[in-house]
Design an enzyme around this catalytic site. Structure first.
Site, mmCIF file in Angstrom:
data_model
loop_
_atom_site.group_PDB
_atom_site.id
_atom_site.type_symbol
_atom_site.label_atom_id
_atom_site.label_comp_id
_atom_site.label_asym_id
_atom_site.label_seq_id
_atom_site.Cartn_x
_atom_site.Cartn_y
_atom_site.Cartn_z
ATOM 1 N N ASN A 53 35.798 32.617 43.438
ATOM 2 C CA ASN A 53 35.351 32.541 44.826
ATOM 3 C C ASN A 53 33.898 32.952 44.978
ATOM 4 O OD1 ASN A 53 37.502 31.956 47.115
ATOM 5 N ND2 ASN A 53 38.593 32.974 45.449
ATOM 6 N N TYR A 147 41.461 36.856 32.538
ATOM 7 C CA TYR A 147 41.551 35.974 33.706
ATOM 8 C C TYR A 147 42.225 34.684 33.257
ATOM 9 C CZ TYR A 147 39.785 33.635 37.991
ATOM 10 O OH TYR A 147 39.664 32.973 39.186
ATOM 11 N N LYS A 176 44.746 38.901 35.366
ATOM 12 C CA LYS A 176 44.834 38.246 36.666
ATOM 13 C C LYS A 176 45.444 36.876 36.438
ATOM 14 C CE LYS A 176 42.381 36.168 40.507
ATOM 15 N NZ LYS A 176 41.118 35.601 41.021
ATOM 16 N N ILE A 239 44.491 40.033 43.226
ATOM 17 C CA ILE A 239 43.071 39.753 43.459
ATOM 18 C C ILE A 239 43.050 38.473 44.274
ATOM 19 C CG2 ILE A 239 40.845 39.214 42.402
ATOM 20 C CD1 ILE A 239 41.752 40.774 39.916
#
Length: 334
Positions: A53, A147, A176, A239
């Site tokens: 993001n 990630y 994540k 998250i």
């Protein structure tokens, strides 16, 4: 190699990055400061900079360093100096990502969020992926958060079996899961311990046993629409980009669930999931546009860095507003 510093449970926001409308699209520092002030004035548990993001792929190491220092200064000003700052890394090679991680650490990052490089996805088998993360973790001065986002790395997936090995590394502390795999959360908790006692300890509700209650490796949801399911099987939180607009609502669900008010948490989770779908389908440009609309930012300051297209389709705009408007009153009432 640093000692294993646990990743804090809770709600972490991948902050948007704002650029000026100039031809070079430099960082818009006044708007960035305003947005970080908004986030850090909420009860969020941590800030993630230069995530997806935050348009990590478009940022230079020096820009990321600037964002880290700005975030820390705002946290100090708001009497939140120890707010955890996680910084996304980006690069096409192991060496580049190690350098990027070191730069983030020097600027004050507490953790780094690491994607496997996807350019040579066709050549990356499971062993190559695991060895990549281990080499990074061996050579960076802050703990690593894996990630797992197959959609942006050519379909490469960090499976539960791979996480079992990576979670043994002293300097790899969390994953994540933007893949949406609740099963990976469950298996991680089964292998390394549920985050529930860690959550209880960190909120003052623990039994005083200290570090033995802290799992060495935890899993977090990559979106808020499965926060409650994640927590229910031993995950540590999430998250979520939605927290750029509704930070208090996200934290409220977490607090309700972890304090035992699970029916209330589930009811609010259902409402939040509708808004999260708007963010997911709207993309980063849609997310920035609707965040700017609700928080009063100038539209020209809310475009992504080119070549990411502008979010100008009126039908899509109307749809995303309908998706998120149900949480506006809830957020304002918290």
């Amino acid at each position: 190699m640093p000692s294993n510093l646990p990743f804090p449970p809770g709600i972490h926001v991948p902050s948007l990055t704002f650029f000026s409308p100039s031809p070079t699209q430099t960082l818009n520092l006044p708007l960035q400061e305003a947005h970080l002030n908004y986030l850090l004035s909420s009860p969020l548990h941590g800030i993630v900079l230069a995530g997806t993001n935050g348009e990590a792929a478009t940022l230079t190491p020096s820009e990321k360093s600037h964002l880290i220092k700005l975030t820390r200064s705002i946290a100090h000003r708001l009497n939140r100096p120890k707010t955890p700052i996680t910084v996304g890394t980006f690069g096409g090679s192991t060496h580049a990502i190690i350098d990027d991680a070191k730069s983030a650490a020097e600027a004050g990052a507490d953790y780094v969020l690491v994607l496997v490089p996807g350019y040579f996805a066709f050549a990356m088998d499971d062993d190559a992926i695991v060895q990549f993360f281990e080499e990074v973790a061996d050579n960076v001065p802050v703990p690593v958060v894996v990630y797992n986002f197959p959609g942006v790395v050519g379909g490469l997936n960090v499976s539960s079996q791979m996480l079992e090995r990576l979670g043994e590394h002293r300097n790899i502390v969390a994953v994540k899961l933007t893949c949406g795999s609740i099963a990976s959360v469950t298996r991680t908790a089964a292998r390394f311990g549920s985050a529930r006692r860690f959550i209880a300890s960190s909120s003052g509700g623990g039994d005083g046993k200290g570090d033995e209650d802290v799992p060495g490796f935890v899993a977090l949801a990559g979106q808020s629409d499965w926060l409650v399911p994640c927590l229910s099987v031993g995950g540590a939180g999430c998250i979520t980009g939605l927290a750029n607009l509704f930070p208090k609502t996200c934290v409220e669900i977490y607090n309700l669930y972890t304090s035992g008010q699970r029916d209330a948490a589930e009811q609010l989770q259902q409402k939040l999931a509708v808004a999260e779908w708007g963010f997911a389908k709207g993309g980063i440009n849609g997310t920035k546009w609707v965040v700017g609309k609700y928080l009063g930012y100038d539209e020209e300051d809310c475009w992504c860095r080119r070549p990411y297209p502008k979010f100008v389709d009126e039908g899509k705009r109307d749809w995303i507003v309908r998706q998120v408007q149900g949480l506006k009153e809830i957020e304002e009432g918290l």
